[in-house]
Design a protein around this motif. Structure first.
Motif, PDB file in Angstrom:
ATOM      1  N   GLN A  18       0.826  -1.208   0.000  1.00 24.88           N
ATOM      2  CA  GLN A  18       0.000   0.000   0.000  1.00 24.88           C
ATOM      3  C   GLN A  18       0.860   1.259   0.000  1.00 24.88           C
ATOM      4  O   GLN A  18       0.567   2.240  -0.689  1.00 24.88           O
ATOM      5  CB  GLN A  18      -0.937   0.010   1.217  1.00 24.88           C
ATOM      6  N   ALA A  22       0.954   4.092  -2.884  1.00 21.52           N
ATOM      7  CA  ALA A  22       0.631   5.470  -2.518  1.00 21.52           C
ATOM      8  C   ALA A  22       1.731   6.420  -2.961  1.00 21.52           C
ATOM      9  O   ALA A  22       1.470   7.550  -3.398  1.00 21.52           O
ATOM     10  CB  ALA A  22       0.406   5.565  -1.015  1.00 21.52           C
ATOM     11  N   SER A  67      -6.522   5.432 -11.294  1.00 21.60           N
ATOM     12  CA  SER A  67      -7.472   4.422 -10.834  1.00 21.60           C
ATOM     13  C   SER A  67      -6.758   3.139 -10.417  1.00 21.60           C
ATOM     14  O   SER A  67      -7.075   2.543  -9.377  1.00 21.60           O
ATOM     15  CB  SER A  67      -8.486   4.120 -11.947  1.00 21.60           C
ATOM     16  N   ASP A  70      -4.813   3.735  -7.162  1.00 24.07           N
ATOM     17  CA  ASP A  70      -5.756   3.806  -6.039  1.00 24.07           C
ATOM     18  C   ASP A  70      -6.191   2.407  -5.619  1.00 24.07           C
ATOM     19  O   ASP A  70      -6.320   2.107  -4.427  1.00 24.07           O
ATOM     20  CB  ASP A  70      -6.989   4.635  -6.430  1.00 24.07           C
ATOM     21  N   ALA A  71      -6.432   1.543  -6.611  1.00 23.12           N
ATOM     22  CA  ALA A  71      -6.837   0.171  -6.300  1.00 23.12           C
ATOM     23  C   ALA A  71      -5.726  -0.568  -5.563  1.00 23.12           C
ATOM     24  O   ALA A  71      -5.981  -1.316  -4.609  1.00 23.12           O
ATOM     25  CB  ALA A  71      -7.202  -0.570  -7.589  1.00 23.12           C
ATOM     26  N   THR A  73      -3.466   0.822  -3.701  1.00 27.44           N
ATOM     27  CA  THR A  73      -3.294   1.454  -2.388  1.00 27.44           C
ATOM     28  C   THR A  73      -4.356   1.000  -1.401  1.00 27.44           C
ATOM     29  O   THR A  73      -4.072   0.717  -0.234  1.00 27.44           O
ATOM     30  CB  THR A  73      -3.348   2.991  -2.527  1.00 27.44           C
ATOM     31  N   THR A  74      -5.592   0.915  -1.863  1.00 21.64           N
ATOM     32  CA  THR A  74      -6.712   0.609  -0.962  1.00 21.64           C
ATOM     33  C   THR A  74      -7.066  -0.869  -0.919  1.00 21.64           C
ATOM     34  O   THR A  74      -7.771  -1.314  -0.010  1.00 21.64           O
ATOM     35  CB  THR A  74      -7.961   1.388  -1.399  1.00 21.64           C
ATOM     36  N   GLY A  75      -6.606  -1.624  -1.915  1.00 19.13           N
ATOM     37  CA  GLY A  75      -6.981  -3.033  -1.982  1.00 19.13           C
ATOM     38  C   GLY A  75      -8.363  -3.254  -2.559  1.00 19.13           C
ATOM     39  O   GLY A  75      -8.870  -4.380  -2.572  1.00 19.13           O
ATOM     40  N   ALA A  76      -9.000  -2.174  -3.029  1.00 23.42           N
ATOM     41  CA  ALA A  76     -10.336  -2.285  -3.625  1.00 23.42           C
ATOM     42  C   ALA A  76     -10.226  -2.834  -5.047  1.00 23.42           C
ATOM     43  O   ALA A  76      -9.129  -2.960  -5.604  1.00 23.42           O
ATOM     44  CB  ALA A  76     -11.023  -0.924  -3.622  1.00 23.42           C
ATOM     45  N   ASP A  79     -11.934   1.374  -9.919  1.00 24.63           N
ATOM     46  CA  ASP A  79     -12.969   2.010 -10.728  1.00 24.63           C
ATOM     47  C   ASP A  79     -12.642   1.765 -12.196  1.00 24.63           C
ATOM     48  O   ASP A  79     -11.630   2.265 -12.706  1.00 24.63           O
ATOM     49  CB  ASP A  79     -13.004   3.509 -10.419  1.00 24.63           C
TER      50      ASP A  79
END
Length: 405
Positions: A18, A22, A67, A70-71, A73-76, A79
């Motif tokens: 992460q 970031a 995008s 961000d994925a 970094t957050t593990g989501a 988008d």
């Protein structure tokens, strides 16, 4: 070769996936500039042949890099709209699909190179785990972009009248030998792979029929989507519904709308079977007498189906079975021919009941009996004999379909 942007600033301790993502996210603008250059070098021949500007390419690159980082970094899951936007823009600017997918691979390589530089040899287990994440993201974003690209390309193709005509011809080609062409046509019209489908062949005449637009609108309230094409003497429609019963309602609605012969192929559940259903619908329409307003289903009219498949044999059967009743015109035509055949047709429709046949025709029962006896005299076939009755039925239908009645 430019210096990796991440090494200009130390990666945080302890080193985590992460934290690395970031760190790269703080330099998206610089990464985007690098990626634009990489794409221009690798795909310059494509870009020179399109109207895609460098600024548009930079916007696409920035959105997707941000995008993806961000994925990470957050593990989501990420988008996917930037990827879809990239697909649409590339299609609208005639950038080849291969170039689009190559650009995503270049983006993945750039992210991986920057992550490796930022890690500076530390925590190899973290970097190893991130490798799987990075390339899984590249695959996911590439798939989303490719799907959007194809959708946009299909939409653009349908906006062109000539292209739309070619796609329709591929969709309704009963002799189609290339499943890929059929699949492309189905995708262009947003026809799903699986569902409940039917093809109809509707006759149009000078004074009867409908338009493809009115046909589509008439069944839309039933929840039935459809695609229509013009045929030599009518229309072909591919219907998509939620259940067979809904298709039944749609067919009945179309029968009332057209008021002509309507052929219906066997219902099916895989859209790739459309060419077979087209052939069935065309054949089924010929199973109804010319000039009638009858709905004929391919799987519900076995005798007419046999007769229309061999028209010469059907005409011969009509003459052999009906004898003088088969003569439709000329000096040898019987004066009471039409009334006799009408009575025979009503008797079959009434399941062999002379009383019910008389009610249908608004005649006295004795009139029906007299005409059936006269048919016996003319043809040598007795309606009370099951074998003779079967032959009379075949002869009657053959006369209708062979246009000798």
């Amino acid at each position: 070769m430019s210096t990796p942007v991440a090494v200009r600033r130390s990666a945080p301790e302890p080193l985590t996936s992460q934290g690395l993502a970031a760190l790269l996210g703080e330099h998206v603008g610089e990464l985007s500039e690098r990626l634009v250059l990489d794409i221009l070098i690798a795909e310059q021949s494509y870009l020179e042949a399109t109207s895609l500007t460098r600024d548009e390419l930079a916007t696409v690159c920035t959105g997707n890099l941000r995008s993806m980082l961000d994925a990470l970094t957050t593990g989501a899951s990420g988008d996917l709209e930037p990827a879809r936007a990239a697909g649409r823009i590339k299609a609208e600017n005639a950038v080849p699909l291969a170039a689009l997918l190559h650009a995503f691979r270049l983006g993945g390589r750039l992210i991986w190179a920057e992550l490796t530089a930022a890690a500076a040899g530390r925590a190899p287990e973290v970097l190893l785990a991130m490798a799987t994440e990075v390339w899984a993201l590249v695959d996911t974003y590439s798939d989303a972009a490719a799907e959007a690209y194809r959708d946009a390309a299909d939409r653009l193709a349908l906006d062109d009248a000539d292209a739309r005509r070619m796609v329709l011809r591929a969709l309704f080609d009963e002799t189609a030998s290339d499943p890929a062409a059929v699949q492309d046509a189905l995708r262009a019209f947003r026809i799903p792979d699986a569902g409940h489908f039917a093809v109809v062949s509707a006759e149009t005449t000078v004074d009867r029929g409908a338009t493809p637009g009115s046909a589509r609108e008439s069944i839309l309230p039933l929840g039935v989507e459809s695609v229509w094409d013009t045929d030599a003497d009518g229309h072909l429609g591919l219907l998509v519904a939620s259940a067979p019963a809904v298709l039944d309602d749609a067919v009945d609605t179309l029968g009332r709308l057209y008021g002509t012969r309507l052929g219906v192929g066997t219902y099916y559940e895989r859209s790739l079977s459309t060419p077979t259903a087209v052939a069935q619908a065309r054949t089924a329409r010929r199973c109804a007498p010319p000039g009638s307003a009858r709905i004929s289903r391919y799987d519900a009219c076995p005798v007419p189906l046999l007769l229309v498949s061999t028209p010469d044999a059907a005409a011969r059967a009509a003459r052999q079975i009906l004898g003088p009743l088969a003569v439709a015109e000329g000096s040898h035509r019987l004066a009471d021919r039409d009334s006799l055949l009408e009575t025979l047709d009503a008797w079959f429709a009434a399941a062999g009941s002379t009383t019910a046949a008389a009610d249908r025709l608004h005649y006295h029962r004795n009139t029906v009996l007299y005409r059936l006896r006269r048919i016996h005299d003319l043809t040598g076939r007795d309606h009370t004999n099951p074998v003779d009755a079967a032959e009379l039925y075949v002869g009657l239908r053959a006369a209708e379909l062979a246009r000798v009645r």
